[in-house]
Scaffold this active site. Structure first.
Site, PDB file in Angstrom:
ATOM      1  CG  ASN A 121      29.686 116.904  20.326  1.00 53.53           C
ATOM      2  OD1 ASN A 121      29.247 116.225  19.343  1.00 53.53           O
ATOM      3  ND2 ASN A 121      28.759 116.995  21.526  1.00 53.53           N
ATOM      4  NE  ARG A 137      56.657  71.793   1.685  1.00 52.42           N
ATOM      5  CZ  ARG A 137      57.320  71.462   2.926  1.00 52.42           C
ATOM      6  NH1 ARG A 137      58.642  71.317   3.362  1.00 52.42           N
ATOM      7  NH2 ARG A 137      56.561  71.502   3.813  1.00 52.42           N
ATOM      8  CD  GLU A 196      69.632  67.375   8.203  1.00 48.39           C
ATOM      9  OE1 GLU A 196      68.775  67.810   8.018  1.00 48.39           O
ATOM     10  OE2 GLU A 196      69.943  67.871   9.322  1.00 48.39           O
ATOM     11  CB  ALA A 208      25.466 111.910  13.794  1.00 48.25           C
TER      12      ALA A 208
HETATM   13  C1  UD1 Z   1      67.803  72.011   8.556  1.00 50.50           C
HETATM   14  C2  UD1 Z   1      68.388  71.176   9.617  1.00 50.50           C
HETATM   15  C3  UD1 Z   1      67.739  70.464  10.575  1.00 50.50           C
HETATM   16  C4  UD1 Z   1      66.561  70.476  11.326  1.00 50.50           C
HETATM   17  C5  UD1 Z   1      65.688  71.593  11.023  1.00 50.50           C
HETATM   18  C6  UD1 Z   1      64.829  72.841  11.721  1.00 50.50           C
HETATM   19  C7  UD1 Z   1      70.547  71.211   8.728  1.00 50.50           C
HETATM   20  C8  UD1 Z   1      71.568  70.279   7.322  1.00 50.50           C
HETATM   21  N1  UD1 Z   1      69.358  70.622   8.594  1.00 50.50           N
HETATM   22  O1  UD1 Z   1      66.857  71.057   7.954  1.00 50.50           O
HETATM   23  O2  UD1 Z   1      68.902  69.260  11.088  1.00 50.50           O
HETATM   24  O3  UD1 Z   1      66.300  69.967  11.961  1.00 50.50           O
HETATM   25  O4  UD1 Z   1      66.378  72.354  10.027  1.00 50.50           O
HETATM   26  O5  UD1 Z   1      64.135  73.504  11.317  1.00 50.50           O
HETATM   27  O6  UD1 Z   1      70.960  72.228   8.378  1.00 50.50           O
HETATM   28  N2  UD1 Z   1      69.169  77.830   3.829  1.00 50.50           N
HETATM   29  C9  UD1 Z   1      70.561  78.544   2.966  1.00 50.50           C
HETATM   30  N3  UD1 Z   1      70.601  78.456   1.940  1.00 50.50           N
HETATM   31  C10 UD1 Z   1      70.890  76.526   1.891  1.00 50.50           C
HETATM   32  C11 UD1 Z   1      70.261  76.255   2.966  1.00 50.50           C
HETATM   33  C12 UD1 Z   1      69.846  76.260   3.785  1.00 50.50           C
HETATM   34  O7  UD1 Z   1      70.068  79.598   3.669  1.00 50.50           O
HETATM   35  O8  UD1 Z   1      71.519  76.680   1.053  1.00 50.50           O
HETATM   36  C13 UD1 Z   1      68.143  78.243   4.880  1.00 50.50           C
HETATM   37  C14 UD1 Z   1      67.105  78.179   4.441  1.00 50.50           C
HETATM   38  O9  UD1 Z   1      67.081  79.291   4.373  1.00 50.50           O
HETATM   39  C15 UD1 Z   1      66.581  77.676   6.434  1.00 50.50           C
HETATM   40  C16 UD1 Z   1      67.466  77.489   6.718  1.00 50.50           C
HETATM   41  O10 UD1 Z   1      68.736  77.543   5.849  1.00 50.50           O
HETATM   42  O11 UD1 Z   1      65.467  79.237   6.943  1.00 50.50           O
HETATM   43  C17 UD1 Z   1      67.111  75.776   6.486  1.00 50.50           C
HETATM   44  O12 UD1 Z   1      66.780  74.739   5.752  1.00 50.50           O
HETATM   45  P1  UD1 Z   1      66.362  74.223   4.687  1.00 50.50           P
HETATM   46  O13 UD1 Z   1      66.425  73.212   3.887  1.00 50.50           O
HETATM   47  O14 UD1 Z   1      64.633  74.375   5.465  1.00 50.50           O
HETATM   48  O15 UD1 Z   1      66.516  73.275   6.466  1.00 50.50           O
HETATM   49  P2  UD1 Z   1      65.550  71.924   7.355  1.00 50.50           P
HETATM   50  O16 UD1 Z   1      65.439  70.610   6.109  1.00 50.50           O
HETATM   51  O17 UD1 Z   1      64.429  72.448   7.398  1.00 50.50           O
END
Ligand code: UD1
Ligand code: CA
Length: 451
Positions: free
Chosen positions: A364, A18, A159, A367
């Site tokens: 100094n 995004r 979730e 300019a």
């Molecule tokens: C997650 C939480 C949610 C919380 C929210 C807060 C879970 C299942 N959900 O949701 O409860 O309210 O964050 O912002 O944890 N990432 C990986 N590998 C993966 C998936 C994710 O490294 O396979 C990393 C992403 O880069 C990110 C973080 O984990 O930095 C969170 O992942 P994201 O998909 O953004 O989770 P949310 O849907 O925001």
């Protein structure tokens, strides 16, 4: 008993679709450093002895390299496929399973997390929790996991996709930061499955599993702003605004006057002393130190620069990396300084470029002076001795030296060194032709009207 090191596992494998960017999400900057750097800073500040594990996606070498450069000793792991947050933690299995201290899992896209909050989570483990969750009251909970409580105790994280109507009304949400007492995480990770709407391994399921095993789950509350997760450019701008507010408050608390704080932009590492005045509309890039009593006048752009006590910069000055401005020195309007030391009390007040140079104490510079530092191939040095006087509109063709106390006449193109206390002048000699204009006009006059 001496505290064992805490392991921080930072999840940064998300592609950040995004963001619509060619760079991974966590490399986007907040207050002049990648978000990942903000998170690593917080972890290191929370626990100086911390071990760090950073989980990145495939083809994210740049992220791994950055993490190691920023936090030497950090281990990096690759999550081959994005199968959820629990799977990401498993990717760091080598670090997690072999660790005999507490473990904190945090996300690389929450740049505003404070060290004190991480400390509070570790403290909650010390108070007896096996698992601690960082929650917050969301103004708009949509998109976040909800914290489910029974009799005041946290029993599960649901979730949004998996939540019932009633559960969706809960405003207490999961920030994503979780802490696990030594030895607890591997046991819980092994039991997490993909039985949810997204078919992913959710780290958040660890709470319900822990409760089922009779473990104690604690809740630490943070503010919504602090746990802001950046998922798109609007979120990035929101995080930047919040980070700027914090940095401005810190500068004010440190004894600086910001006449219009909302117009001053700082970097994570900007150091501003006491009795510094910053006028409106000033930008500080990374690596700037401003010593006590200095004044930064309006509309200046400063990065990688040292500004000593009681120096004055601007208005409309540009200090680039390596600018080293001495005490009480003055850099005036439309002056650019790069990789140059301007010593104590020297003045460079108007419309000038000083690059790869020294301007000696009390010198100094008039300019419109230019150090011609680049010949199209290499950069060369200009040395202006203490107390020297450079006349206006001088071009100093580097490499060149102006000796102590020497003068350079206005309009000189200086190509040779000048001895101390000498005058060098290199411009076309002025000639004067008396009556030249009168003659010209007489020739042009129409001859008397004929007939
Ligand atoms: C997650 C939480 C949610 C919380 C929210 C807060 C879970 C299942 N959900 O949701 O409860 O309210 O964050 O912002 O944890 N990432 C990986 N590998 C993966 C998936 C994710 O490294 O396979 C990393 C992403 O880069 C990110 C973080 O984990 O930095 C969170 O992942 P994201 O998909 O953004 O989770 P949310 O849907 O925001
Ligand atoms: Ca997120």
């Amino acid at each position: 008993m001496p505290a064992r090191a805490t392991l921080f596992v930072v999840l940064a494998a998300g592609e950040g679709t995004r963001m619509k960017s060619d760079s991974p999400k966590v490399m986007h900057a907040v207050a002049g450093q990648p978000m990942l750097g903000c998170v690593l800073d917080a972890a290191q500040a929370a626990n100086g002895k911390a071990d760090l594990a950073v989980v990145v996606g495939p083809a994210m070498e740049a992220v791994a390299d950055y993490a190691v450069a920023r936090a030497p000793g950090a281990q990096t792991f690759i999550q081959r496929e994005r199968r959820g947050t629990a799977d990401a933690v498993r990717a760091a299995g080598e670090a997690v399973n072999g660790h005999d201290g507490d473990i904190v899992v945090l996300y690389g896209d929450t740049p505003l997390i404070r060290p004190g909050t991480l400390t509070a989570m570790i403290e909650s483990l010390a108070q007896g929790a096996d698992v601690a969750v960082l929650g917050f009251e969301a103004a708009n909970p949509s998109g976040y996991g909800r914290l489910i409580r029974e009799g005041g105790r946290l029993v599960a994280i649901r979730e949004e996709r998996d939540a019932s109507e009633a559960e969706r009304d809960i405003r207490l949400c999961n920030s994503g930061v979780m802490a696990f007492r030594s030895g607890v995480l591997p046991e819980l990770l092994g039991r997490i499955s993909t039985s949810n709407a997204k078919g992913e391994y959710y780290l958040t399921d660890a709470v319900e599993i822990a409760v089922g095993l009779g473990k104690t789950v604690g809740l630490v509350e943070g503010t919504e702003q602090e746990v802001l997760g950046v998922n798109d450019r609007a979120g990035l701008a929101e995080a930047e605004a919040a980070a700027q507010q914090r940095l401005r408050q810190a500068a004010l608390a440190g004894g600086a006057t910001l006449i219009a704080p909302d117009t001053v932009f700082l970097s994570h590492d900007t150091k501003i002393g006491r009795d510094v005045t910053v006028e409106p509309h000033v930008f500080f890039g990374p690596g700037v130190t401003v010593a006590d009593g200095a004044t930064i006048r309006a509309f200046s752009h400063i990065e990688g620069a040292m500004i000593a006590e009681r120096a004055t910069i601007g208005p409309y000055a540009r200090l680039r990396p390596g600018a080293d401005i001495g005490a009480t020195a003055r850099i005036g309007n439309f002056v650019e300084v790069k990789a140059a030391r301007v010593e104590t009390g020297a003045k460079v007040n108007h419309l000038t470029y000083i690059g790869d140079a020294r301007v000696g104490e009390g010198a100094n510079v008039g300019a419109g002076t230019i150090t011609c530092n680049y010949d199209g191939v290499a950069k060369h040095f200009t040395d202006i001795g203490p107390g020297a006087f450079i006349g206006s509109n001088t071009a100093l063709v580097a490499p060149v030296r102006v000796g102590e106390g020497a003068y350079v006449g206005t309009g000189t193109v200086l190509t040779k060194d000048v001895a101390p206390h000498a005058l060098a002048i290199g411009r076309a000699r002025q000639v004067e032709k008396p009556g030249w204009v009168t003659n010209l006009k007489r020739k042009a006059e129409p001859k008397g009207e004929a007939g």
